[in-house]
Design an enzyme around this catalytic site. Sequence first.
Site, PDB file in Angstrom:
ATOM      1  N   HIS A   1      18.566 -24.458   5.725  1.00 18.99           N
ATOM      2  CA  HIS A   1      19.594 -24.366   4.693  1.00 18.99           C
ATOM      3  C   HIS A   1      19.026 -24.621   3.298  1.00 18.99           C
ATOM      4  O   HIS A   1      19.492 -24.040   2.317  1.00 18.99           O
ATOM      5  CB  HIS A   1      20.716 -25.364   4.987  1.00 18.99           C
TER       6      HIS A   1
ATOM      7  N   SER B   1      24.774 -22.505  -1.652  1.00 16.79           N
ATOM      8  CA  SER B   1      25.739 -23.077  -0.721  1.00 16.79           C
ATOM      9  C   SER B   1      27.123 -23.149  -1.375  1.00 16.79           C
ATOM     10  O   SER B   1      27.673 -22.116  -1.761  1.00 16.79           O
ATOM     11  CB  SER B   1      25.240 -24.442  -0.238  1.00 16.79           C
TER      12      SER B   1
END
Length: 256
Positions: free
Chosen positions: A228, A95
């Site tokens: 995610h 990320s």
Amino acid sequence: MTAHRGDSPWFRNFRPAPEAPVRLVCLPHAGGSASFYFPVACALSPRVEVLAVQYPGRQDRRQEPAATDLEVLAERIVEALGPWTDKPYALFGHSMGAIVGFEAARRLEAAGRGPARLFVSGRRAPSLDGAGDWQPRTDEEVVAEIRRLNGTGDALLEDEETLRMILPALRADYGAVRRYRYRPGPALDCPVTAFTGDRDPKAEAGEVQAWHTHTTSGFELNVLPGGHFFLVDQQEPVLRTIEEQLERAMSPAVAS
């Protein structure tokens, strides 16, 4: 001769493996800390020595101000990494950490000591990054976003003391990501391997595929089941891919 490393606040070497032929430098996500990569260090040692980056503003560095600029953060990591580049190494970022890793790789290559490979996870390509990133207005919105992404256990989010400790770093990190703007420049010389979850709302496969434009070498995209934080459930296949690719990267050196 190996440079003196001292007790750098930037790195956690949870499982020292001085005989490993390669190092993997792991960069956390927004709000994340070095301890996120403790299981990775345990799984890869002693074949790969894992260095987990500890950003300022969290855990034992929580008294330090968190970074507000991802490029400055990358520069500081590069400065601290110098003594650890005495053997081949690769970068892995999840990320926000993927962008920090990319900016670090650019600077390391410019200095003539670039990584053997860049691994990126859960992040669209830098050239697509920037203004589209969400910025929370309140602490409640931050907590709601963490729940949505399933970035930490709900029990932690219900603990007021824990929330007080992690929220400042989260707010700072989200702001730094929001302000990041990709600066066009030479593509990386090292290969790039990208990972994403097939249900990741922040990194759709097409956006992650665009990382191929940021390297003149090989590129590989791996789409795995999950959202995610697919890494938590998909650690085994991710680490298997990393090990295989690092082994291939090291084989010419071994042959010579």
